[in-house]
Design an enzyme around this catalytic site. Sequence first.
Site, PDB file in Angstrom:
ATOM      1  CD  GLU A   1       0.123  23.507   5.526  1.00 56.78           C
ATOM      2  OE1 GLU A   1      -0.863  22.754   5.524  1.00 56.78           O
ATOM      3  OE2 GLU A   1       0.877  23.649   4.539  1.00 56.78           O
TER       4      GLU A   1
ATOM      5  CG  HIS B   1      -0.647  23.374   1.457  1.00 55.18           C
ATOM      6  ND1 HIS B   1       0.615  23.333   1.992  1.00 55.18           N
ATOM      7  CD2 HIS B   1      -0.523  22.999   0.175  1.00 55.18           C
ATOM      8  CE1 HIS B   1       1.478  22.959   1.064  1.00 55.18           C
ATOM      9  NE2 HIS B   1       0.819  22.747  -0.057  1.00 55.18           N
TER      10      HIS B   1
ATOM     11  CB  CYS C   1       0.452  19.144  -0.282  1.00 53.57           C
ATOM     12  SG  CYS C   1       0.404  19.706  -1.996  1.00 53.57           S
TER      13      CYS C   1
HETATM   14  N1  GLN Z   1       3.875  19.083  -6.348  1.00 51.01           N
HETATM   15  C1  GLN Z   1       4.635  19.009  -5.155  1.00 51.01           C
HETATM   16  C2  GLN Z   1       5.447  17.738  -5.111  1.00 51.01           C
HETATM   17  O1  GLN Z   1       5.521  17.031  -6.008  1.00 51.01           O
HETATM   18  C3  GLN Z   1       3.761  19.091  -3.923  1.00 51.01           C
HETATM   19  C4  GLN Z   1       3.224  20.488  -3.792  1.00 51.01           C
HETATM   20  C5  GLN Z   1       2.883  20.870  -2.401  1.00 51.01           C
HETATM   21  O2  GLN Z   1       3.206  20.195  -1.424  1.00 51.01           O
HETATM   22  N2  GLN Z   1       2.246  22.007  -2.302  1.00 51.01           N
HETATM   23  O3  GLN Z   1       6.039  17.471  -4.110  1.00 51.01           O
END
Ligand code: GLN
Length: 272
Positions: free
Chosen positions: A252, A250, A92
């Site tokens: 995890e 995610h 992410c």
């Molecule tokens: N939108 C977040 C960012 O820009 C990332 C979101 C996440 O890691 N769940 O870092």
Amino acid sequence: MPASEKGVTVGVLALQGAFQEHIARFASLNASSFTPRVRAIAVRRPEQLEQCDGLVLPGGESTAISLGLHNAQLTEPLRAWIAEGKPVWGTCAGMIMLAAIATGGKRGGQELLGGLDLQVGRNGFGSQVCSFEADVVFPMMGNQEYPGVFIRAPVVEKLLGDAVPQREAAAALTTSPNSLSVSVCPASALTLPRPPIEVLGWLPASAVPSVVAPDFTHTAGSAAIHGAHPPRDAHVVAVRQGRLMATSFHPELTGDTRLHAYFVREIILPSL
Ligand code: GLN
């Protein structure tokens, strides 16, 4: 002693975000008959990188992670680590950190580590309320689906055949006064010989909730697609390039450790 017997140490960057959960998932591998034995440690200082055979950049907030890396004087050591070809998995926000280009970033841009020939759109699936869960198609897992948890996830906008010219064009945009939101990795992150970026997993178009902005189109076709071949309208959500892996969701936050196992067995072990 071979690493498969000695065990491996996986660092999890622990400045912000879901790092405890990653550590717990790696620890849970040891409870099964998984080999090698995995020691997962929280990484907050540059010298800790020396102990690690691989590193996870967790999800969270990429702007906060960038700032944390800067404050911990970890940005350049981590770039050097990536350049050495060490295994890194970004989830992410971690995927954003590894991208060559990120759109939808904060005003003035944000610092990226780079390493992947990838362009992502921050929050491309929508804001927090648009978070969703959907099954990811992973041909490498015998086509068994993987439960994807998407929280303000980045969208893979483009797999860049060669990110160098595209990064330059994007870098030129960042200096324009009208450009609010394009960030690029340093040019030096792209000077290394790199294998092509490969698709590992995707969401079928039908799995993406309708709250996603209708003008979003997956443009992975901008480069020859390596790895598994998603349908044209699918959304790529997992990629690999050499020893770098990134997932926009995610892993995890689920009890499914198949991706943690993949990172250890298929990326870290062969690198030792
Ligand atoms: N939108 C977040 C960012 O820009 C990332 C979101 C996440 O890691 N769940 O870092």
